[in-house]
Design a protein around this motif. Structure first.
Motif, PDB file in Angstrom:
ATOM      1  N   TRP A 156       0.849  -1.198   0.000  1.00  0.00           N
ATOM      2  CA  TRP A 156       0.000   0.000   0.000  1.00  0.00           C
ATOM      3  C   TRP A 156       0.879   1.240   0.000  1.00  0.00           C
ATOM      4  N   HIS A 171      -6.656   1.036   3.287  1.00  0.00           N
ATOM      5  CA  HIS A 171      -7.659  -0.004   3.020  1.00  0.00           C
ATOM      6  C   HIS A 171      -8.692   0.021   4.136  1.00  0.00           C
ATOM      7  N   SER A 173      -9.451  -2.500   5.923  1.00  0.00           N
ATOM      8  CA  SER A 173      -9.176  -3.585   6.878  1.00  0.00           C
ATOM      9  C   SER A 173      -9.007  -3.154   8.346  1.00  0.00           C
ATOM     10  N   GLN A 212     -13.643   1.084  -0.941  1.00  0.00           N
ATOM     11  CA  GLN A 212     -13.497  -0.344  -0.709  1.00  0.00           C
ATOM     12  C   GLN A 212     -14.695  -0.819   0.102  1.00  0.00           C
TER      13      GLN A 212
HETATM   14  N1  PHE Z   1      -7.150  -4.974   2.485  1.00  0.00           N
HETATM   15  C1  PHE Z   1      -6.743  -5.713   1.289  1.00  0.00           C
HETATM   16  C2  PHE Z   1      -6.303  -4.712   0.222  1.00  0.00           C
HETATM   17  O1  PHE Z   1      -6.522  -3.540   0.346  1.00  0.00           O
HETATM   18  C3  PHE Z   1      -7.866  -6.579   0.779  1.00  0.00           C
HETATM   19  C4  PHE Z   1      -8.236  -7.679   1.728  1.00  0.00           C
HETATM   20  C5  PHE Z   1      -9.200  -7.492   2.678  1.00  0.00           C
HETATM   21  C6  PHE Z   1      -7.600  -8.912   1.665  1.00  0.00           C
HETATM   22  C7  PHE Z   1      -9.544  -8.513   3.555  1.00  0.00           C
HETATM   23  C8  PHE Z   1      -7.925  -9.933   2.515  1.00  0.00           C
HETATM   24  C9  PHE Z   1      -8.904  -9.723   3.459  1.00  0.00           C
HETATM   25  O2  PHE Z   1      -5.705  -5.095  -0.755  1.00  0.00           O
END
Ligand code: PHE
Length: 342
Positions: A156, A171, A173, A212
């Motif tokens: 990232w 992200h 996450s 996202q």
């Molecule tokens: N957060 C990851 C990305 O931005 C995507 C992802 C989310 C992968 C959850 C696995 C589980 O690329």
């Protein structure tokens, strides 16, 4: 003198006809009917007449005066009426014309795609949560099993703030950790949509801001097969008519095992094109089983609980659905692009 009165009357009536406005009318009144007007002046001659003629001539003079006054009032009324008629004509509104239709707004293509995603997941029992766009390094990386200086950070391109340890989330996450800490020990089935930010050179493929949608399921006996079933059900709905898809092993620090989901290229249908880089497949999301250390960071005992997570980009999904070949269209606000959707 009668003669004189008659010519005054004739002239006055003729001139009254040509008095076309308020000012001309007033000038006329002063000139003929005023205290020093022609009629008054003529009447001064009355005294010079023999007394027996005076009443008759006086009466004529009164009659002339009355006729002029009547004519004046009528002319004034006519002028006023004309002015009103002119104003009505000028301000005339044709109520039979069709109205002007105001330009209607519409939902942005990203919003439309997000709402489709919400519909699909809420029908599968997922709740929707939002978490902050400004995050800490700890939540965006460390608690997701990405310590400082870990090479996985290169996945990232990060926008940092001038406050130590504070960044724009790269992200969605970090929302996993926030949600687990809020819900623990209850089971979780949720999606977390929102904007994410990247330090990117903007190009047809990269934007510095996009959306996202994170998915997170935590509970007892959650398996990889559950993840695959949910993702297949999702893809079949968002890409109506999708015939083939595949899961491909991948790597994310916060899931183990990790996999990406590909669908057959919806642009070329298989033989290969620039969008699928001539492979016939396009990647639509990243996913995996929540890493035990991440479960722990969220408060769940990995010996008892398990979970899966996934992350997808609505702009990418819309690009594939509609054959959009440049991500910059989404946020450059060109109505010729935006008006094509909805
Ligand atoms: N957060 C990851 C990305 O931005 C995507 C992802 C989310 C992968 C959850 C696995 C589980 O690329």
């Amino acid at each position: 003198m009668r003669e004189q009165l008659r010519t005054i009357e004739e002239r006055a009536l003729a001139e009254l006809e040509s008095a076309a406005d308020e000012a001309a009318l007033e000038a006329w009144r002063v000139r003929f009917l005023g205290r020093r007007g022609e009629l008054s002046l003529a009447l001064r001659g009355l005294g010079a007449l023999p007394p027996e003629e005076r009443p008759a001539v006086g009466q004529v003079a009164n009659e002339v005066k009355q006729r002029l006054e009547t004519a004046y009032t009528a002319r004034r009324a006519a002028l006023e009426e004309e002015a009103v008629a002119r104003a009505f004509q000028a301000e005339r509104v044709d109520v039979t014309l069709p109205g002007r239709i105001p330009a209607l707004g519409r939902l942005h293509i990203s919003t439309q795609t997000l709402r489709e995603i919400y519909d699909i997941f809420t029908r599968m029992g997922f709740a929707i949560y939002e978490t902050p766009e400004i995050e800490t390094d700890e939540l965006n990386f460390q608690l997701l099993n990405i310590p400082p200086h870990h090479p996985a950070r290169d996945m990232w391109s990060t926008l940092y703030t001038d406050r130590e340890g504070v960044l724009l989330r790269t992200h969605t996450s970090p929302g996993q950790i926030r949600l687990m800490r809020e819900m623990c020990p209850a089971p979780i089935r949720a999606i977390l949509p929102g904007k994410v930010y990247r330090y990117e050179q903007v190009s047809a493929r990269y934007e510095f801001m996009l959306h996202q949608v994170e998915g997170l399921v935590v509970g007892k006996n959650i398996h990889m097969s559950d993840l695959k079933g949910v993702l297949e059900a999702f893809a079949r709905q968002i890409f109506a008519g999708m015939r083939r898809w595949r899961f491909r092993g991948s790597y994310f620090p916060f899931t183990e095992p990790s996999m990406e989901m590909d669908i057959e290229c919806v642009i070329c249908g298989g033989p290969g094109c620039p969008v699928c880089k001539y492979s016939g497949w396009v990647e639509i999301l990243g996913s995996g089983m929540v890493h035990p250390r991440v479960l722990e960071n969220g408060g769940y005992d990995p010996a008892v609980y398990s979970g899966f997570a996934f992350g997808m980009g609505p702009e990418r999904i819309a690009m594939l659905k509609y054959g959009i070949n440049d991500i910059r269209y989404f946020f450059s606000n060109d109505p010729r692009f935006l008006a094509q959707f909805g």
